[in-house]
Design a protein around this motif. Structure first.
Motif, short mmCIF file in Angstrom:
data_model
loop_
_atom_site.label_atom_id
_atom_site.label_comp_id
_atom_site.label_asym_id
_atom_site.label_seq_id
_atom_site.Cartn_x
_atom_site.Cartn_y
_atom_site.Cartn_z
N THR A 1 -47.64 -5.61 -28.98
CA THR A 1 -47.60 -4.51 -28.01
C THR A 1 -48.99 -4.02 -27.62
O THR A 1 -49.12 -3.07 -26.85
CB THR A 1 -46.82 -3.30 -28.58
N GLY A 2 -50.03 -4.68 -28.13
CA GLY A 2 -51.39 -4.18 -27.93
C GLY A 2 -52.05 -4.64 -26.64
O GLY A 2 -53.18 -4.27 -26.36
N GLY A 3 -51.35 -5.50 -25.88
CA GLY A 3 -51.92 -5.94 -24.60
C GLY A 3 -52.91 -7.10 -24.73
O GLY A 3 -53.48 -7.55 -23.75
N ASN A 4 -53.11 -7.60 -25.96
CA ASN A 4 -54.04 -8.71 -26.17
C ASN A 4 -53.39 -10.02 -25.67
O ASN A 4 -52.32 -10.39 -26.13
CB ASN A 4 -54.34 -8.81 -27.67
N PRO A 5 -54.05 -10.73 -24.72
CA PRO A 5 -53.45 -11.94 -24.12
C PRO A 5 -53.27 -13.09 -25.10
O PRO A 5 -52.62 -14.09 -24.76
CB PRO A 5 -54.44 -12.31 -23.01
N LYS A 6 -53.81 -12.98 -26.31
CA LYS A 6 -53.63 -14.05 -27.30
C LYS A 6 -52.24 -14.06 -27.91
O LYS A 6 -51.87 -15.01 -28.59
CB LYS A 6 -54.61 -13.84 -28.45
N PHE A 7 -51.48 -12.99 -27.71
CA PHE A 7 -50.15 -12.91 -28.33
C PHE A 7 -49.08 -12.96 -27.25
O PHE A 7 -49.14 -12.20 -26.28
CB PHE A 7 -50.03 -11.61 -29.15
N PHE A 8 -48.13 -13.88 -27.44
CA PHE A 8 -47.07 -13.98 -26.43
C PHE A 8 -45.73 -14.37 -27.04
O PHE A 8 -45.62 -14.72 -28.22
CB PHE A 8 -47.45 -14.90 -25.28
N LEU A 9 -44.71 -14.29 -26.20
CA LEU A 9 -43.32 -14.44 -26.63
C LEU A 9 -42.99 -15.89 -27.00
O LEU A 9 -43.19 -16.80 -26.19
CB LEU A 9 -42.40 -13.96 -25.50
N GLY A 10 -42.45 -16.08 -28.19
CA GLY A 10 -41.93 -17.38 -28.61
C GLY A 10 -40.78 -17.08 -29.54
O GLY A 10 -41.00 -16.62 -30.67
N SER A 11 -39.55 -17.26 -29.08
CA SER A 11 -38.41 -16.73 -29.84
C SER A 11 -38.16 -17.48 -31.15
O SER A 11 -37.66 -16.91 -32.10
CB SER A 11 -37.13 -16.78 -28.98
N ASP A 12 -38.50 -18.78 -31.18
CA ASP A 12 -38.12 -19.63 -32.31
C ASP A 12 -36.61 -19.56 -32.57
O ASP A 12 -36.17 -19.70 -33.72
CB ASP A 12 -38.90 -19.27 -33.58
N SER A 13 -35.84 -19.30 -31.53
CA SER A 13 -34.39 -19.32 -31.70
C SER A 13 -34.00 -20.69 -32.24
O SER A 13 -34.37 -21.71 -31.66
CB SER A 13 -33.71 -19.06 -30.35
N PHE B 1 -44.70 -4.71 -22.16
CA PHE B 1 -43.69 -5.74 -22.38
C PHE B 1 -43.83 -6.92 -21.41
O PHE B 1 -43.79 -8.08 -21.80
CB PHE B 1 -42.30 -5.11 -22.27
N GLU B 2 -44.01 -6.64 -20.13
CA GLU B 2 -44.03 -7.71 -19.14
C GLU B 2 -45.18 -8.69 -19.39
O GLU B 2 -44.99 -9.90 -19.30
CB GLU B 2 -44.13 -7.13 -17.72
N ALA B 3 -46.34 -8.18 -19.72
CA ALA B 3 -47.49 -9.07 -19.92
C ALA B 3 -47.22 -9.99 -21.11
O ALA B 3 -47.50 -11.19 -21.07
CB ALA B 3 -48.75 -8.24 -20.15
N PHE B 4 -46.66 -9.44 -22.19
CA PHE B 4 -46.36 -10.23 -23.39
C PHE B 4 -45.29 -11.29 -23.09
O PHE B 4 -45.39 -12.44 -23.54
CB PHE B 4 -45.86 -9.27 -24.49
N ALA B 5 -44.27 -10.90 -22.34
CA ALA B 5 -43.12 -11.78 -22.13
C ALA B 5 -43.32 -12.76 -20.97
O ALA B 5 -42.75 -13.85 -20.98
CB ALA B 5 -41.86 -10.93 -21.88
N SER B 6 -44.12 -12.38 -19.99
CA SER B 6 -44.14 -13.15 -18.74
C SER B 6 -45.52 -13.62 -18.29
O SER B 6 -45.58 -14.48 -17.41
CB SER B 6 -43.53 -12.30 -17.61
N PHE B 7 -46.60 -13.09 -18.82
CA PHE B 7 -47.92 -13.45 -18.31
C PHE B 7 -48.81 -14.19 -19.32
O PHE B 7 -49.40 -15.22 -18.99
CB PHE B 7 -48.69 -12.20 -17.84
N HIS B 8 -48.89 -13.66 -20.54
CA HIS B 8 -49.89 -14.19 -21.48
C HIS B 8 -49.68 -15.68 -21.80
O HIS B 8 -50.64 -16.44 -21.88
CB HIS B 8 -49.88 -13.40 -22.79
N GLY B 9 -48.44 -16.08 -21.98
CA GLY B 9 -48.15 -17.47 -22.34
C GLY B 9 -48.48 -18.40 -21.19
O GLY B 9 -49.13 -19.44 -21.37
N ALA B 10 -48.04 -18.04 -19.99
CA ALA B 10 -48.31 -18.87 -18.81
C ALA B 10 -49.82 -19.03 -18.63
O ALA B 10 -50.31 -20.14 -18.36
CB ALA B 10 -47.68 -18.25 -17.57
N ASP B 11 -50.56 -17.94 -18.81
CA ASP B 11 -52.01 -18.01 -18.64
C ASP B 11 -52.62 -18.94 -19.69
O ASP B 11 -53.48 -19.76 -19.37
CB ASP B 11 -52.64 -16.61 -18.76
N PHE B 12 -52.17 -18.82 -20.94
CA PHE B 12 -52.72 -19.66 -22.00
C PHE B 12 -52.44 -21.14 -21.72
O PHE B 12 -53.30 -22.00 -21.91
CB PHE B 12 -52.16 -19.27 -23.37
N TYR B 13 -51.22 -21.44 -21.28
CA TYR B 13 -50.84 -22.83 -21.01
C TYR B 13 -51.35 -23.32 -19.66
O TYR B 13 -51.12 -24.46 -19.27
CB TYR B 13 -49.32 -23.00 -21.09
#
Ligand code: DOR
Ligand code: ZN
Length: 343
Positions: free
Chosen positions: A236-248, A288-300
């Motif tokens: 929740t800290g806004g750091n782009p290094k952390f993003f959503l990965g459910s591991d469902s 929430f949006e940055a973690f769920a929808s932006f950070h991962g796409a940017d990293f990849y």
């Protein structure tokens, strides 16, 4: 707030399995997420680009009609992966990462890496090709306490990778400890981490609540409350290094509720709702949006999605079980009520 709208998210760590299980679980992910990084730990594992392309076609064939969902494929790293496979992966445009499982660390990891040095030529090729390495970051030494396996991996194995291959993009998957958060936060920008919803919502007490709770058993294990708080702060800290990965990780009820039950928590039926719950509890829906929808796409280095989804504050009951081939699947919070619902 009664509704919450965000850019359609992606799931940067997901198990879809194959066959009947794939058909059962895929619609859950496809209705929420635009894309997902699909784990290669099938039996036999997805070790080549050819196998990944074939698996991708099976996923596309199992998708509901008109779904725009895009599976992002990965390769399963073994002691014998040839550096040439990395060149093929890069030119395929379909394979987005390579997954490192220490042999024996978790479900279907028997073909994983036994000695890191054996993979150095492949890691070098990946660094050259700029193909990310995804880590199941736990040591398998039976002498190491099961709750310390991530921390010991970070102390002993991870530096061997990040120092030798300083330019390699690395994702420490499903981080569970304060030590992991600290390592990733302090590392250069090419080192990132995914965080699951279940590790944000539960601590290790959940495995023993009134008895042994097979459906709360996953790897890496849930940890102490202090670690859960560190994960929540990172996510929740806004750091782009952390993003959503459910591991469902779907397993049949039979496999979970067994004398030697399988590791994995199924969250795909309500993944985005679970994350929303965790972010709201932390008072951080604005992050929430940055973690769920932006950070991962940017990293990849993939484009951000343009579509939106909306969550509504609406109490609804999770099914007590879902069909899974000739057995059933017990989803997280089976039979319980959730506060957010995807429209
Ligand atoms: O709990 C887990 N389940 N952890 C993993 O690393 C693998 C996964 C699975 O494939 O079931
Ligand atoms: Zn996983």
């Amino acid at each position: 707030m009664q509704t919450f709208t965000l850019t359609r998210p992606d799931d940067w760590h997901l198990h879809l399995r194959d066959g009947a299980a794939l058909a059962a679980v895929l619609p859950h992910t496809a209705r929420q997420f635009a894309r997902a990084i699909v784990m290669p730990n099938l039996r036999p594992p997805v070790t080549t680009v050819e196998l990944a392309e074939a698996y991708r076609r099976r996923i596309l064939a199992a998708l509901p009609a008109n779904s725009g969902f895009e599976p992002l494929m990965t390769l399963y790293l073994t002691d014998n992966t040839a550096p040439g496979e990395i060149t093929l992966a890069q030119s395929s445009g379909r394979v987005h990462a390579v997954k490192y499982y220490p042999a024996g660390a978790t479900t279907n990891s028997d073909s994983g890496v036994t000695r890191l040095e054996r993979c150095f030529p492949v890691l070098e090729a990946m660094e050259q090709a700029d193909l990310p390495l995804l880590l199941h970051g736990e040591v398998t030494d039976p002498e190491v306490d099961v709750f310390d396996r991530e921390k010991v991996f970070i102390d002993t194995v991870l530096p061997q990778i990040t120092q030798r291959f300083a330019g390699l993009r690395v994702v420490l998957e499903h981080v569970t400890t304060r030590e992991a958060v600290q390592y990733v936060t302090a590392a250069p920008a090419n080192i990132a981490a995914t965080v699951t919803a279940h590790h944000l919502l539960m601590n290790r007490n959940a495995m023993f609540q009134g008895g042994i709770r097979a459906h709360h058993y996953c790897l890496p294990l849930l940890k102490r409350e202090a670690h859960r708080r560190a994960l929540l702060q990172a996510a929740t800290g806004g750091n782009p290094k952390f993003f959503l990965g459910s591991d469902s990780a779907p397993h049949s009820r039979r496999d979970k509720e067994a004398p030697c039950g399988h590791a994995g928590i199924y969250t795909a039926h309500a993944a985005i709702e679970f994350y929303a719950e965790a972010f709201e509890a932390a008072g951080a829906l604005d992050k929430f949006e940055a973690f769920a929808s932006f950070h991962g796409a940017d990293f990849y280095r993939l484009p951000r999605n343009s579509e939106k989804i909306t969550l509504r504050r609406e109490s609804w009951q999770v099914q007590s079980s879902l069909a899974l081939g000739d057995d059933e699947l017990v989803p997280l919070r089976a039979g319980e009520r959730l506060a957010w619902r995807l429209q």
